[in-house]
Design a protein around this motif. Structure first.
Motif, PDB file in Angstrom:
ATOM      1  N   LYS A 141      46.465   0.218  15.489  1.00 19.94           N
ATOM      2  CA  LYS A 141      46.021   1.478  16.093  1.00 19.94           C
ATOM      3  C   LYS A 141      46.216   2.633  15.116  1.00 19.94           C
ATOM      4  O   LYS A 141      45.328   3.464  14.908  1.00 19.94           O
ATOM      5  CB  LYS A 141      46.778   1.712  17.395  1.00 19.94           C
ATOM      6  N   ASP A 142      47.391   2.699  14.481  1.00 17.95           N
ATOM      7  CA  ASP A 142      47.655   3.760  13.508  1.00 17.95           C
ATOM      8  C   ASP A 142      46.772   3.614  12.275  1.00 17.95           C
ATOM      9  O   ASP A 142      46.295   4.608  11.713  1.00 17.95           O
ATOM     10  CB  ASP A 142      49.126   3.735  13.097  1.00 17.95           C
ATOM     11  N   PHE A 143      46.546   2.384  11.850  1.00 21.88           N
ATOM     12  CA  PHE A 143      45.687   2.108  10.700  1.00 21.88           C
ATOM     13  C   PHE A 143      44.269   2.608  10.946  1.00 21.88           C
ATOM     14  O   PHE A 143      43.681   3.322  10.114  1.00 21.88           O
ATOM     15  CB  PHE A 143      45.702   0.609  10.422  1.00 21.88           C
ATOM     16  N   TYR A 144      43.708   2.263  12.085  1.00 24.56           N
ATOM     17  CA  TYR A 144      42.354   2.702  12.389  1.00 24.56           C
ATOM     18  C   TYR A 144      42.291   4.213  12.583  1.00 24.56           C
ATOM     19  O   TYR A 144      41.319   4.859  12.195  1.00 24.56           O
ATOM     20  CB  TYR A 144      41.823   1.991  13.637  1.00 24.56           C
ATOM     21  N   GLY A 145      43.332   4.774  13.159  1.00 20.24           N
ATOM     22  CA  GLY A 145      43.355   6.213  13.373  1.00 20.24           C
ATOM     23  C   GLY A 145      43.463   7.003  12.093  1.00 20.24           C
ATOM     24  O   GLY A 145      42.947   8.125  11.991  1.00 20.24           O
ATOM     25  N   ALA A 146      44.141   6.418  11.079  1.00 21.47           N
ATOM     26  CA  ALA A 146      44.323   7.117   9.807  1.00 21.47           C
ATOM     27  C   ALA A 146      43.078   7.058   8.932  1.00 21.47           C
ATOM     28  O   ALA A 146      42.886   7.898   8.045  1.00 21.47           O
ATOM     29  CB  ALA A 146      45.508   6.525   9.050  1.00 21.47           C
ATOM     30  N   GLY A 147      42.212   6.070   9.170  1.00 13.60           N
ATOM     31  CA  GLY A 147      41.015   5.930   8.347  1.00 13.60           C
ATOM     32  C   GLY A 147      39.933   6.909   8.766  1.00 13.60           C
ATOM     33  O   GLY A 147      39.896   7.381   9.903  1.00 13.60           O
ATOM     34  N   ALA A 148      39.070   7.187   7.821  1.00  9.98           N
ATOM     35  CA  ALA A 148      37.967   8.095   8.117  1.00  9.98           C
ATOM     36  C   ALA A 148      36.972   7.418   9.057  1.00  9.98           C
ATOM     37  O   ALA A 148      36.539   6.294   8.808  1.00  9.98           O
ATOM     38  CB  ALA A 148      37.269   8.515   6.827  1.00  9.98           C
ATOM     39  N   GLN A 149      36.635   8.103  10.134  1.00 14.27           N
ATOM     40  CA  GLN A 149      35.609   7.586  11.033  1.00 14.27           C
ATOM     41  C   GLN A 149      34.251   7.651  10.334  1.00 14.27           C
ATOM     42  O   GLN A 149      33.958   8.585   9.597  1.00 14.27           O
ATOM     43  CB  GLN A 149      35.588   8.388  12.326  1.00 14.27           C
ATOM     44  N   GLN A 150      33.443   6.627  10.577  1.00 15.50           N
ATOM     45  CA  GLN A 150      32.155   6.534   9.900  1.00 15.50           C
ATOM     46  C   GLN A 150      31.070   7.248  10.706  1.00 15.50           C
ATOM     47  O   GLN A 150      30.950   7.053  11.913  1.00 15.50           O
ATOM     48  CB  GLN A 150      31.794   5.058   9.685  1.00 15.50           C
ATOM     49  N   ASP A 151      30.319   8.062  10.020  1.00 14.19           N
ATOM     50  CA  ASP A 151      29.286   8.873  10.672  1.00 14.19           C
ATOM     51  C   ASP A 151      28.013   8.049  10.814  1.00 14.19           C
ATOM     52  O   ASP A 151      27.031   8.253  10.102  1.00 14.19           O
ATOM     53  CB  ASP A 151      29.035  10.147   9.851  1.00 14.19           C
ATOM     54  N   TRP A 152      28.047   7.092  11.729  1.00 19.20           N
ATOM     55  CA  TRP A 152      26.884   6.246  11.987  1.00 19.20           C
ATOM     56  C   TRP A 152      26.290   6.607  13.334  1.00 19.20           C
ATOM     57  O   TRP A 152      27.024   6.840  14.312  1.00 19.20           O
ATOM     58  CB  TRP A 152      27.300   4.777  12.027  1.00 19.20           C
ATOM     59  N   ASP A 153      24.960   6.597  13.401  1.00 16.72           N
ATOM     60  CA  ASP A 153      24.336   6.713  14.711  1.00 16.72           C
ATOM     61  C   ASP A 153      24.205   5.308  15.305  1.00 16.72           C
ATOM     62  O   ASP A 153      24.405   4.296  14.627  1.00 16.72           O
ATOM     63  CB  ASP A 153      22.987   7.425  14.626  1.00 16.72           C
ATOM     64  N   GLY A 154      23.889   5.261  16.576  1.00 20.70           N
ATOM     65  CA  GLY A 154      23.824   3.979  17.252  1.00 20.70           C
ATOM     66  C   GLY A 154      22.798   3.039  16.663  1.00 20.70           C
ATOM     67  O   GLY A 154      23.042   1.838  16.543  1.00 20.70           O
ATOM     68  N   GLU A 155      21.647   3.571  16.288  1.00 19.72           N
ATOM     69  CA  GLU A 155      20.599   2.715  15.738  1.00 19.72           C
ATOM     70  C   GLU A 155      21.046   2.083  14.419  1.00 19.72           C
ATOM     71  O   GLU A 155      20.811   0.897  14.168  1.00 19.72           O
ATOM     72  CB  GLU A 155      19.314   3.505  15.535  1.00 19.72           C
ATOM     73  N   GLY A 156      21.689   2.877  13.583  1.00 16.91           N
ATOM     74  CA  GLY A 156      22.174   2.328  12.319  1.00 16.91           C
ATOM     75  C   GLY A 156      23.213   1.241  12.544  1.00 16.91           C
ATOM     76  O   GLY A 156      23.221   0.222  11.839  1.00 16.91           O
ATOM     77  N   TYR A 157      24.080   1.461  13.523  1.00 16.54           N
ATOM     78  CA  TYR A 157      25.104   0.474  13.843  1.00 16.54           C
ATOM     79  C   TYR A 157      24.477  -0.813  14.375  1.00 16.54           C
ATOM     80  O   TYR A 157      24.800  -1.923  13.937  1.00 16.54           O
ATOM     81  CB  TYR A 157      26.062   1.078  14.863  1.00 16.54           C
ATOM     82  N   ARG A 158      23.533  -0.657  15.288  1.00 22.63           N
ATOM     83  CA  ARG A 158      22.892  -1.842  15.865  1.00 22.63           C
ATOM     84  C   ARG A 158      22.045  -2.582  14.847  1.00 22.63           C
ATOM     85  O   ARG A 158      21.953  -3.822  14.886  1.00 22.63           O
ATOM     86  CB  ARG A 158      22.028  -1.434  17.059  1.00 22.63           C
ATOM     87  N   SER A 159      21.423  -1.856  13.922  1.00 26.94           N
ATOM     88  CA  SER A 159      20.544  -2.513  12.949  1.00 26.94           C
ATOM     89  C   SER A 159      21.325  -3.462  12.048  1.00 26.94           C
ATOM     90  O   SER A 159      20.816  -4.503  11.628  1.00 26.94           O
ATOM     91  CB  SER A 159      19.798  -1.475  12.113  1.00 26.94           C
ATOM     92  N   ARG A 160      22.590  -3.124  11.773  1.00 25.35           N
ATOM     93  CA  ARG A 160      23.383  -4.023  10.924  1.00 25.35           C
ATOM     94  C   ARG A 160      23.673  -5.327  11.648  1.00 25.35           C
ATOM     95  O   ARG A 160      23.603  -6.407  11.057  1.00 25.35           O
ATOM     96  CB  ARG A 160      24.686  -3.355  10.497  1.00 25.35           C
ATOM     97  N   TYR A 161      23.993  -5.229  12.942  1.00 22.55           N
ATOM     98  CA  TYR A 161      24.171  -6.465  13.720  1.00 22.55           C
ATOM     99  C   TYR A 161      22.876  -7.266  13.770  1.00 22.55           C
ATOM    100  O   TYR A 161      22.884  -8.497  13.629  1.00 22.55           O
ATOM    101  CB  TYR A 161      24.632  -6.148  15.140  1.00 22.55           C
ATOM    102  N   ARG A 162      21.771  -6.559  13.964  1.00 23.49           N
ATOM    103  CA  ARG A 162      20.496  -7.246  14.063  1.00 23.49           C
ATOM    104  C   ARG A 162      20.208  -8.055  12.791  1.00 23.49           C
ATOM    105  O   ARG A 162      19.822  -9.228  12.854  1.00 23.49           O
ATOM    106  CB  ARG A 162      19.379  -6.232  14.316  1.00 23.49           C
ATOM    107  N   GLU A 163      20.409  -7.437  11.652  1.00 24.15           N
ATOM    108  CA  GLU A 163      20.161  -8.127  10.373  1.00 24.15           C
ATOM    109  C   GLU A 163      21.096  -9.315  10.202  1.00 24.15           C
ATOM    110  O   GLU A 163      20.674 -10.391   9.750  1.00 24.15           O
ATOM    111  CB  GLU A 163      20.335  -7.146   9.222  1.00 24.15           C
ATOM    112  N   ALA A 164      22.362  -9.148  10.565  1.00 23.35           N
ATOM    113  CA  ALA A 164      23.323 -10.239  10.408  1.00 23.35           C
ATOM    114  C   ALA A 164      23.006 -11.399  11.355  1.00 23.35           C
ATOM    115  O   ALA A 164      23.105 -12.575  10.970  1.00 23.35           O
ATOM    116  CB  ALA A 164      24.736  -9.726  10.659  1.00 23.35           C
TER     117      ALA A 164
END
Length: 334
Positions: A141-164
């Motif tokens: 939890k602390d590890f994820y909280g300390a990292g920079a959140q990624q500025d992705w929109d939903g379509e970009g996020y879903r497209s990576r799953y789609r390709e994989a």
């Protein structure tokens, strides 16, 4: 000077090659590296491998990724990863570890961890305690909280799953695993039908740069806090994921080893400490996708492995596909 790999391996197998003068050296070969274990330390030499997803074929590339491995793993195991050290050529033929001469390769130098405190060992020996799982949940939890959140929109996020998923589909078909087709098609359908769930995860800042390979054999419960080693260093893109996806991956790997209840309890504890409760069917998607991906990666190694190991790879892949089928059925329950 180009020194053959077999010469490097022979040198690194000799106890007198190491400054701490160990009593013996044990070599472990992995898919991408050789790890040499001395009494107190581990030395990791990357193979000169080249695949579509990574390139370790040059000394410069191996030096870069050794440094990346050091940098990235110090996030979750700062006192384990000690340094990157050169393997040098002194004169025309004398190899030296971290000495004068031409650098012909590089190794990651690590402190050895107590094997009896690794998560996979604790599971096998029925010695895992809930407080340990909760401590791991807090560390992550602390590890994820300390990292920079990624500025992705939903379509970009879903497209990576789609390709994989499409890659999984093609590979499983080509290797003769017809049941993979239905699994991948169901995952693609879910991705579109529940697009709002993925979009909401991205909008909430849940996409982070994580570990990338969170498995039980990479978790050590050494006091005073759990340590996580051996992150996926060669691709930042593959480290970018939903923190709940990575937590689900660890739960999946616990189940694969035969300890589904420990994985389930870890997911519950992580949700509590992170205050992050995704829709249950979304977690089922993550679990189904991860299991399918693991099957595909195992099967892809058949092309480069000796025929004697093919049955074992196919059995392991079939087990992952069995798990993926169970999670896919749950995913489709709504």
């Amino acid at each position: 000077m180009d020194v053959p790999l077999k010469v490097k391996l022979a040198f690194l197998l000799r106890p007198e090659s190491y400054p701490d003068r160990p009593t013996r050296v044990k070599a472990i070969e992995t898919h991408l590296a050789w790890v040499f274990l001395t009494d107190r330390f581990a030395y990791k030499l990357k193979k000169p491998a080249r695949y579509p997803y990574l390139d370790f074929s040059t000394v410069a590339a191996r030096r870069f990724y050794c440094r990346e491995e050091l940098r990235l793993n110090r996030r979750l195991a700062p006192d384990v990863y000690l340094a990157v050290i050169p393997l040098t050529l002194k004169g025309l033929s004398e190899l030296v570890l971290d000495g004068p001469g031409e650098s012909i390769d590089f190794l990651v130098w690590m402190r050895r961890l107590p094997q009896d405190r690794m998560l996979d060992r604790l599971l096998a020996q029925r010695r895992l305690e809930e407080r340990q799982l909760k401590a791991l949940a807090w560390v992550l939890k602390d590890f994820y909280g300390a990292g920079a959140q990624q500025d992705w929109d939903g379509e970009g996020y879903r497209s990576r799953y789609r390709e994989a998923i499409l890659t999984n589909l093609r590979e499983l078909r080509s290797l003769g695993f017809k049941n993979g087709t239905a699994l991948c098609e169901a995952q693609l359908e879910f991705l579109e039908r529940r697009a709002d769930w993925f979009d909401a995860r991205a909008a909430a800042g849940r996409i982070v740069e994580g570990h990338g390979d969170l498995r039980p054999e990479h978790v050590c419960f050494e006091p005073p806090w759990p340590k996580v080693i051996d992150c996926l260093e060669f691709s930042r893109e593959l480290r970018l994921l939903d923190s709940a996806d990575e937590a689900a991956y660890l739960a999946l790997e616990c189940q694969y080893l035969g300890y589904a209840e420990a994985g389930r309890r870890f997911l519950e504890l992580y949700a509590q400490v992170a205050r992050d409760v995704p829709p249950p069917r979304l977690l089922d998607f993550y679990l189904a996708y991860r299991a399918t991906l693991r099957a595909r990666l195992l099967l892809s190694r058949i092309r480069e492995s000796a025929a004697s190991v093919w049955p074992r790879l196919r059995r392991r892949a079939a087990r992952y596909l069995e798990l993926a089928s169970g999670y896919t059925r749950r995913m489709q329950a709504d």
